[in-house]
Design a protein around this motif. Sequence first.
Motif, PDB file in Angstrom:
ATOM      1  N   HIS A   1       0.209  10.366   0.280  1.00 16.97           N
ATOM      2  CA  HIS A   1       0.752  10.988   1.722  1.00 16.97           C
ATOM      3  C   HIS A   1       0.971   8.517   2.024  1.00 16.97           C
ATOM      4  O   HIS A   1      -0.182   7.718   1.557  1.00 16.97           O
ATOM      5  CB  HIS A   1       0.365  11.499   2.067  1.00 16.97           C
ATOM      6  N   VAL A   2       1.808   9.203   3.203  1.00 17.55           N
ATOM      7  CA  VAL A   2       1.687   7.869   3.644  1.00 17.55           C
ATOM      8  C   VAL A   2       2.058   7.620   5.512  1.00 17.55           C
ATOM      9  O   VAL A   2       2.404   9.426   5.505  1.00 17.55           O
ATOM     10  CB  VAL A   2       3.230   7.138   3.082  1.00 17.55           C
ATOM     11  N   ARG A   3       1.104   6.424   5.854  1.00 17.79           N
ATOM     12  CA  ARG A   3       1.521   6.527   7.347  1.00 17.79           C
ATOM     13  C   ARG A   3       2.153   5.487   7.790  1.00 17.79           C
ATOM     14  O   ARG A   3       1.505   4.012   7.324  1.00 17.79           O
ATOM     15  CB  ARG A   3       0.113   6.504   7.786  1.00 17.79           C
TER      16      ARG A   3
ATOM     17  N   VAL B   1       0.427  -1.143  -0.406  1.00 20.37           N
ATOM     18  CA  VAL B   1       0.238   0.141  -0.045  1.00 20.37           C
ATOM     19  C   VAL B   1       0.976   1.371   0.369  1.00 20.37           C
ATOM     20  O   VAL B   1       0.580   2.416  -0.677  1.00 20.37           O
ATOM     21  CB  VAL B   1      -0.524  -0.292   1.148  1.00 20.37           C
ATOM     22  N   MET B   2       1.654   1.315   0.818  1.00 21.97           N
ATOM     23  CA  MET B   2       2.842   2.449   0.535  1.00 21.97           C
ATOM     24  C   MET B   2       2.866   2.440  -0.914  1.00 21.97           C
ATOM     25  O   MET B   2       3.139   3.877  -0.890  1.00 21.97           O
ATOM     26  CB  MET B   2       4.010   2.188   1.426  1.00 21.97           C
ATOM     27  N   TYR B   3       4.133   1.260  -1.466  1.00 25.32           N
ATOM     28  CA  TYR B   3       4.621   2.139  -2.199  1.00 25.32           C
ATOM     29  C   TYR B   3       3.803   2.410  -3.481  1.00 25.32           C
ATOM     30  O   TYR B   3       3.955   2.881  -4.117  1.00 25.32           O
ATOM     31  CB  TYR B   3       5.198   0.414  -3.351  1.00 25.32           C
ATOM     32  N   THR B   4       2.543   1.893  -3.439  1.00 24.68           N
ATOM     33  CA  THR B   4       1.366   2.149  -4.476  1.00 24.68           C
ATOM     34  C   THR B   4       1.186   3.680  -4.114  1.00 24.68           C
ATOM     35  O   THR B   4       0.508   4.491  -5.391  1.00 24.68           O
ATOM     36  CB  THR B   4      -0.307   1.431  -4.513  1.00 24.68           C
ATOM     37  N   ALA B   5       0.613   4.030  -3.175  1.00 23.11           N
ATOM     38  CA  ALA B   5       0.059   5.213  -2.705  1.00 23.11           C
ATOM     39  C   ALA B   5       1.315   6.080  -3.344  1.00 23.11           C
ATOM     40  O   ALA B   5       1.607   7.566  -4.126  1.00 23.11           O
ATOM     41  CB  ALA B   5       0.595   5.685  -0.735  1.00 23.11           C
ATOM     42  N   LEU B   6       2.694   6.252  -3.036  1.00 25.60           N
ATOM     43  CA  LEU B   6       3.179   6.708  -2.957  1.00 25.60           C
ATOM     44  C   LEU B   6       3.270   6.623  -4.771  1.00 25.60           C
ATOM     45  O   LEU B   6       4.668   8.355  -5.679  1.00 25.60           O
ATOM     46  CB  LEU B   6       5.285   5.584  -2.754  1.00 25.60           C
ATOM     47  N   ALA B   7       3.756   5.810  -5.212  1.00 23.55           N
ATOM     48  CA  ALA B   7       3.316   6.135  -6.837  1.00 23.55           C
ATOM     49  C   ALA B   7       2.146   6.534  -7.833  1.00 23.55           C
ATOM     50  O   ALA B   7       2.307   7.110  -8.483  1.00 23.55           O
ATOM     51  CB  ALA B   7       3.306   5.164  -7.791  1.00 23.55           C
TER      52      ALA B   7
END
Length: 280
Positions: free
Chosen positions: A226-228, A216-222
């Motif tokens: 933003h990330v948590r 989910v983090m990689y997808t959000a950044l792509a």
Amino acid sequence: MAILTDKVILTVAPTGAWPSKKDTPHIPLQPRDIADEVYACWNAGASVAHIHVRDDLDKSSMDFDKFKKTVEYIRASDCDIIINLTTSGQLGLADEARMKHIIALKPELASYDCGSMNWAHTTVFENSPMFLEKLGRVMQDNGIKPEIEIFDAGMVYNALYYLKKGILKAPLHFQFVLGAPGGMAATVENLVFLKSLIPVDSTWGALGIGSGHLPVMYTALAMGGHVRVGMEDNIYYSKGVLAKSNVDFIERTKRIVVDFNKHLATPNEARAILGLPIKN
Ligand code: ZN
């Protein structure tokens, strides 16, 4: 705002409502420990702290004094991190007990859980229409920006309804919480779908609980989100290996963000992105 498109807001959620010292001895649960952990995470690059508290027995709680102490400890330091208080730290409470701390402590952000769901197949995570109307108005009256937490697609449509009714104001800020037991799974496809539903002028972040954390983090950044990170969502640094501190997650995220040719936002850059007043 265009110059900030390479900035990523990193939220740390160091405590949450559920993990115990039995799950991981490294989780901070009481005000002094939470404040110290937030300070260390801010030093390492976090710009928002999403805060839960526990009672004296370390159980899930919305105890006002615990929130007050935690926030006071953070504010007494030189740490300018954006404080984001949960309004859902304990299930089954009266509406007022979920709002008293934000009215008194006036965090810049607070969670706004935009619908009800069956939680972990055992209980109801209740956010009634009446509560969401009250909470939206309380946040507006107190200058607190809602972080609209989305566990399921219908919750996005609730947010759009409250936007139309004036209970939420644009631009909205969403947090997609994926992988909660009873909510949508932490998958790339789900995040792509949910992001497609929100107004284009919205800001948003995402998190995956447990093993969905990194996908989910990689997808959000792509996708420009933003990330948590933090022990609220995930106590393991890698399979079978407990994180020694929430800082471990911050350090890893900083490396990943740099690999994406982006940078972590400072708290004031995060304020600019979220439309919050800048602090000196
Ligand atoms: Zn939370």
